[in-house]
Design a protein around this motif. Structure first.
Motif, short mmCIF file in Angstrom:
data_model
loop_
_atom_site.label_atom_id
_atom_site.label_comp_id
_atom_site.label_asym_id
_atom_site.label_seq_id
_atom_site.Cartn_x
_atom_site.Cartn_y
_atom_site.Cartn_z
N VAL A 19 0.84 -1.20 0.00
CA VAL A 19 0.00 0.00 0.00
C VAL A 19 0.88 1.26 0.00
N LEU A 20 1.91 1.26 0.84
CA LEU A 20 2.74 2.45 1.00
C LEU A 20 3.49 2.83 -0.26
N ARG A 21 3.82 1.87 -1.10
CA ARG A 21 4.66 2.15 -2.26
C ARG A 21 4.00 3.11 -3.25
N ALA A 22 2.71 3.39 -3.09
CA ALA A 22 2.04 4.37 -3.96
C ALA A 22 2.48 5.80 -3.65
N ASP A 23 3.14 6.01 -2.51
CA ASP A 23 3.67 7.33 -2.13
C ASP A 23 5.18 7.29 -2.30
N ALA A 24 5.73 8.22 -3.09
CA ALA A 24 7.16 8.21 -3.40
C ALA A 24 8.03 8.34 -2.16
N ARG A 25 7.49 8.88 -1.06
CA ARG A 25 8.28 9.01 0.17
C ARG A 25 8.51 7.67 0.85
N PHE A 26 7.68 6.69 0.51
CA PHE A 26 7.82 5.34 1.04
C PHE A 26 8.36 4.34 0.01
N ARG A 27 8.18 4.64 -1.29
CA ARG A 27 8.30 3.62 -2.32
C ARG A 27 9.63 2.86 -2.36
N PRO A 28 10.80 3.52 -2.36
CA PRO A 28 12.05 2.74 -2.50
C PRO A 28 12.21 1.66 -1.42
N ARG A 29 11.98 2.03 -0.16
CA ARG A 29 12.17 1.06 0.91
C ARG A 29 11.00 0.07 0.97
N ALA A 30 9.80 0.53 0.57
CA ALA A 30 8.67 -0.41 0.50
C ALA A 30 8.95 -1.48 -0.54
N ASP A 31 9.47 -1.08 -1.70
CA ASP A 31 9.82 -2.07 -2.72
C ASP A 31 10.91 -3.01 -2.22
N ALA A 32 11.89 -2.46 -1.49
CA ALA A 32 12.96 -3.30 -0.95
C ALA A 32 12.40 -4.31 0.06
N LEU A 33 11.50 -3.86 0.93
CA LEU A 33 10.92 -4.77 1.92
C LEU A 33 10.08 -5.85 1.25
N LEU A 34 9.32 -5.48 0.22
CA LEU A 34 8.55 -6.48 -0.51
C LEU A 34 9.47 -7.54 -1.12
N ALA A 35 10.58 -7.10 -1.69
CA ALA A 35 11.53 -8.05 -2.28
C ALA A 35 12.11 -8.98 -1.23
N MET A 36 12.19 -8.51 0.02
CA MET A 36 12.77 -9.33 1.08
C MET A 36 11.78 -10.31 1.69
N VAL A 37 10.50 -9.89 1.87
CA VAL A 37 9.56 -10.74 2.62
C VAL A 37 8.60 -11.52 1.73
N GLU A 38 8.29 -11.04 0.55
CA GLU A 38 7.33 -11.76 -0.30
C GLU A 38 7.76 -13.19 -0.63
N PRO A 39 9.05 -13.44 -0.88
CA PRO A 39 9.44 -14.83 -1.14
C PRO A 39 9.06 -15.80 -0.03
N LEU A 40 8.97 -15.32 1.21
CA LEU A 40 8.58 -16.18 2.32
C LEU A 40 7.15 -16.68 2.16
N LEU A 41 6.30 -15.87 1.56
CA LEU A 41 4.89 -16.25 1.44
C LEU A 41 4.70 -17.37 0.43
N GLN A 62 7.46 -19.47 -0.34
CA GLN A 62 8.37 -20.53 0.08
C GLN A 62 8.59 -20.42 1.60
N PRO A 63 7.64 -20.89 2.39
CA PRO A 63 7.68 -20.69 3.84
C PRO A 63 8.94 -21.23 4.51
N TRP A 64 9.63 -22.15 3.88
CA TRP A 64 10.83 -22.76 4.47
C TRP A 64 12.10 -21.94 4.23
N LEU A 65 11.97 -20.83 3.51
CA LEU A 65 13.13 -20.14 2.98
C LEU A 65 14.15 -19.74 4.05
N ASP A 66 13.69 -19.29 5.22
CA ASP A 66 14.61 -18.80 6.24
C ASP A 66 14.75 -19.75 7.43
N GLN A 67 14.39 -21.00 7.25
CA GLN A 67 14.48 -21.95 8.35
C GLN A 67 15.91 -22.13 8.85
#
Length: 455
Positions: free
Chosen positions: A222-244, A246-251
């Motif tokens: 949701v936050l990435r629609a605002d440029a003040r949040f977007r770069p780090r929001a995109d970075a966080l999505l890239a970090m946590v979405e793979p877990l959804l 591949q739940p075993w990813l960080d075991q």
């Protein structure tokens, strides 16, 4: 040249030679290089290192630069990879003046409503950094949404009436730092977010851990629609979405700081610069000071050199925070900062702090207000200056281990006075604003530096 698809596969030596051919020599003897992160670097005459440094805007200075003869050695980390030139830098605007758009706050409220409707015993809040903010019975899913907002924000200085904050009012253990007009919040922590997830996974509550990752991803999306949040929001999505998926990813990485490191390893090159605060506090500070100089570009036509004004404002914040009560601690902080700025800025910082007659002291706020010559021309320029100034303050506090002031930095507080007419709340009268045991930098004052001959 770097954006050309043929750049990436070139051998490192070829890239280094191509960049070295484009080093510029200025009339004052300084050397400039446009390199990694699509930003400028200046060769330090004292330590021989290239420092990230916003370039001078003085037209005469720029016109007099010339390409240097080949032979300059370019460190590998300054050679652009290509992806860093395509990075989205977002916006430095603070959240005072330009509010967070309603369609974003409404959607964040929906995310919060969904993720607070969980089985309470499965989501205890044990992370100390969030327990310091929230009441003891608040769910960790609520903290995950809040923590995502704070980490994704470029500069978490918010209007006191900001809806994005007020929706958390019922969960807070105490008032947020700041005043009725501006909430001066600390820099967000990726480690705190990762700890929420890791604690549940270590406890065997895997579904709860994934639910926390989902709350972070939903909020960031949701936050990435605002440029003040977007770069780090995109970075966080890239970090946590793979877990959804591949739940075993960080075991394999649930102890200590391993989860945070695993998340950072998934951040793509085009977004890596957004995580600099997690990788190097010094590099993070350099980039924020560069942002501050860029936000001051409007002062160049007024006869100022923005890069030197940025250091003068940095000095004003340091002086305000330390001079009266903790001069030695302030001196230690400045010594730490010296290592991360080039020799010209180092000398300017030293003089601004120790010489009351130094011309750039005219840039310091007086009676809580910016000098007339530095007042931004419009709301967005003021908000960009506020965001960059506050982000720079948080960055040097993190670098030097200094707690950020709960009522804001001197410069940030003064900039907010330029935005008073944008809201109905009355202005807040700032408090009043010396011995510095500083060791001078190793070079003598550079009398010919642009911007030093006039305030």
């Amino acid at each position: 040249m770097v954006a050309d698809p043929r750049w990436a596969p070139l051998p490192p030596a070829t890239k280094a030679h191509a960049i070295a051919e484009r080093v510029l020599a200025a009339r004052d003897g300084s050397r400039w290089l446009f390199g990694a992160h699509a930003r400028w670097y200046r060769l330090d005459k004292v330590d021989g290192r290239w420092h990230l440094s916003a370039p001078p805007l003085n037209p005469g200075f720029r016109a007099a630069t010339r390409p240097m003869p080949p032979g300059v050695v370019i460190p590998p980390e300054l050679i652009p990879a290509g992806a860093d030139f395509a990075a989205d830098r977002g916006s430095t605007l603070a959240f005072v003046g330009p509010d967070v758009p309603r369609h974003i706050t409404d959607r964040v409220r929906e995310v919060l409503a969904v993720h607070r409707k969980v089985h309470r015993p499965d989501f205890p809040l044990t992370e100390p950094r969030f327990r310091a903010v929230f009441a003891s019975d608040v769910l960790s899913t609520v903290a995950a949404v809040w923590g995502t907002i704070m980490w994704c924000a470029y500069a978490p200085a918010f209007d006191g009436n900001e809806v994005l904050l007020s929706m958390f009012g019922e969960f807070l253990a105490r008032p947020l730092p700041g005043d009725d007009w501006v909430r001066w919040l600390p820099m967000g922590s990726l480690d705190a977010l990762a700890s929420l997830y890791a604690e549940r996974m270590r406890a065997g509550a895997h579904e709860a851990g994934l639910r926390l990752a989902q709350a972070m991803a939903d909020t960031a999306a949701v936050l990435r629609a605002d440029a003040r949040f977007r770069p780090r929001a995109d970075a966080l999505l890239a970090m946590v979405e793979p877990l959804l998926a591949q739940p075993w990813l960080d075991q394999h990485a649930l102890d200590g700081d391993a989860v945070r490191r695993a998340w950072l390893s998934r951040c793509p090159p085009t977004l890596a610069w957004a995580t600099l605060s997690e990788l190097s506090l010094g590099e993070h500070f350099r980039h924020r000071l560069y942002d501050l100089a860029e936000s001051l570009a409007y002062t160049a036509p007024r006869g100022f050199e923005p890069r030197l004004v940025a250091v003068a404002l940095l000095a004003a914040d340091l002086h305000e925070l330390f001079a009266a009560a903790e001069p030695q601690r302030g001196a230690d902080a400045v010594t730490t900062i010296y290592a991360w700025i080039d020799d010209e800025l180092r000398q300017a910082l030293y003089l601004a702090l120790t010489d009351e007659s130094y011309p750039l002291r005219a840039c310091w706020p007086r009676s809580g207000e910016l000098p007339a010559a530095l007042v931004p021309p419009d709301r967005d320029t003021a908000a960009a200056l506020l965001g960059a100034a506050y982000a720079t303050g948080l960055a040097w506090c993190a670098l030097t281990g200094t707690p950020s002031p709960e009522r804001g930095f001197a410069v940030s507080s003064a900039v907010t006075r330029c935005l008073i007419h944008q809201r109905d709340d009355p202005p807040v009268e700032p408090g009043p604003a010396s011995g510095w045991g500083l060791h001078p930098p190793l070079t003598p004052p550079h009398a010919g530096a642009p911007g030093l001959d006039r305030p």
